[in-house]
Design a protein around this motif. Structure first.
Motif, PDB file in Angstrom:
ATOM      1  N   LEU A  28       0.522  -1.079  -0.256  1.00  0.00           N
ATOM      2  CA  LEU A  28       0.195  -0.301  -0.105  1.00  0.00           C
ATOM      3  C   LEU A  28       0.763   1.350   0.292  1.00  0.00           C
ATOM      4  N   ASN A  31       2.083   2.104  -3.497  1.00  0.00           N
ATOM      5  CA  ASN A  31       1.418   2.380  -4.247  1.00  0.00           C
ATOM      6  C   ASN A  31       0.846   3.649  -4.286  1.00  0.00           C
ATOM      7  N   TRP A  33      -1.386   4.289  -0.916  1.00  0.00           N
ATOM      8  CA  TRP A  33      -2.804   4.196  -0.498  1.00  0.00           C
ATOM      9  C   TRP A  33      -2.703   4.231   0.345  1.00  0.00           C
ATOM     10  N   ARG A 254      -9.680  -0.850  -1.560  1.00  0.00           N
ATOM     11  CA  ARG A 254      -9.949   0.445  -2.117  1.00  0.00           C
ATOM     12  C   ARG A 254     -10.155   1.141  -1.604  1.00  0.00           C
ATOM     13  N   GLN A 258      -7.487   5.888   0.267  1.00  0.00           N
ATOM     14  CA  GLN A 258      -7.562   7.609  -1.078  1.00  0.00           C
ATOM     15  C   GLN A 258      -5.851   7.479  -1.395  1.00  0.00           C
ATOM     16  N   LYS A 259      -5.804   7.168  -2.420  1.00  0.00           N
ATOM     17  CA  LYS A 259      -4.346   7.151  -3.380  1.00  0.00           C
ATOM     18  C   LYS A 259      -3.988   8.222  -3.694  1.00  0.00           C
ATOM     19  N   GLN A 260      -3.240   8.652  -3.162  1.00  0.00           N
ATOM     20  CA  GLN A 260      -1.815  10.073  -3.485  1.00  0.00           C
ATOM     21  C   GLN A 260      -1.350   9.301  -4.336  1.00  0.00           C
ATOM     22  N   GLU A 261      -1.395  10.953  -5.532  1.00  0.00           N
ATOM     23  CA  GLU A 261      -0.474  10.651  -7.060  1.00  0.00           C
ATOM     24  C   GLU A 261       0.853  10.817  -6.823  1.00  0.00           C
TER      25      GLU A 261
END
Length: 261
Positions: A28, A31, A33, A254, A258-261
């Motif tokens: 995580l 990636n 997350w 998911r 929240q996914k951090q770009e």
């Protein structure tokens, strides 16, 4: 089962499984997350502290089970070992990070791979200190290792911390295999099957508090009367809760993070 043996069982079932938590939290982090709020990092730190605390209690209860009685000094030794372990780890981490900074300042940069080797060597040394001081001053070697790593991370740049984390994550790939091989080698599946529905009921109750045990074979190796039962219930915990935990993490991160770009 006596009260002390029940305490040993509770300590075993109170531990968190690093084989499930660590690789998934590392994935995580890689990636992105939940990294904005450091959720995977918090879970990793919480799981590590949880296991260390449980191991300290477990060691105390095992000594009581071997001696057949409990004394006030056994319980006093728990907070003393925690404080001494943290203090030793902070001192070691400060000295090690100072060495890295001094080497860098003098144009003798220590490669990250060498830092990993040095940290591993010092970690084994801290674990040995716990054995050397046994009977003199109680010290938690595991807490010393965690404290050392925390200090080094705080005194390192973000890039160095990330690189060290990645390298230790790669080491875990091999350590994970060794862990499960050792667990499998210690298991007598026939005795596990004989444990019956009572063990499943005990496991279901314990899951209200914790999910899995990873220090289960120690009572068996010490020839405690409850050794086979502790090992069997812990194996059932691994077989049942480990897949459930892995599936739960994979199915929910998911939606919850929240996914951090």
């Amino acid at each position: 089962m006596t009260r002390i043996e029940a305490a040993v069982m509770g300590a075993v079932l109170g531990a968190v499984s690093p084989a499930i938590v660590v690789p998934r939290m590392v994935q995580l982090i890689e990636n992105g997350w939940g990294t904005k709020k450091s959720i995977p990092q918090l879970i990793l730190a919480g799981a590590s502290c949880d296991d260390i605390f449980v191991i300290v209690l477990f060691s105390t209860f095992v000594r009581m089970a071997q001696g057949g009685s409990a004394s006030a000094s056994d319980f006093v030794g728990i907070p003393v070992s925690i404080v001494c372990g943290i203090a030793l780890g902070i001192l070691t981490g400060y000295l090690l990070s100072t060495f890295f900074e001094t080497a860098y300042a003098r144009a003798h940069c220590v490669r990250n791979s060498m830092k990993v080797i040095l940290m591993l060597g010092v970690s084994f040394l801290l674990m040995s200190v716990e054995t050397w001081l046994k009977g003199i001053v109680p010290v938690s070697g595991l807490l010393a290792v965690v404290s050392m790593a925390c200090v080094i991370k705080l005194r390192s740049t973000e890039f160095v911390s990330r690189r060290l984390s990645e390298k230790f994550g790669k080491l875990w790939l091999a350590a994970e295999v060794i862990l499960f091989v050792l667990v499998g080698a210690a298991v007598d599946i026939r005795y596990t099957l004989q444990a019956g529905a009572v063990s499943l009921l005990m496991l279901a109750v314990s899951l209200a508090f914790r999910s899995i045990g990873v220090i289960c074979s120690v009572p068996l190796s010490l020839e405690l009367p409850c050794g086979q039962l502790v090992l069997s219930v812990a194996v059932l915990a691994i077989l049942i809760t480990a897949p459930l935990g892995a599936i739960g993490i994979d199915a929910s991160y998911r939606k919850l993070l929240q996914k951090q770009e």
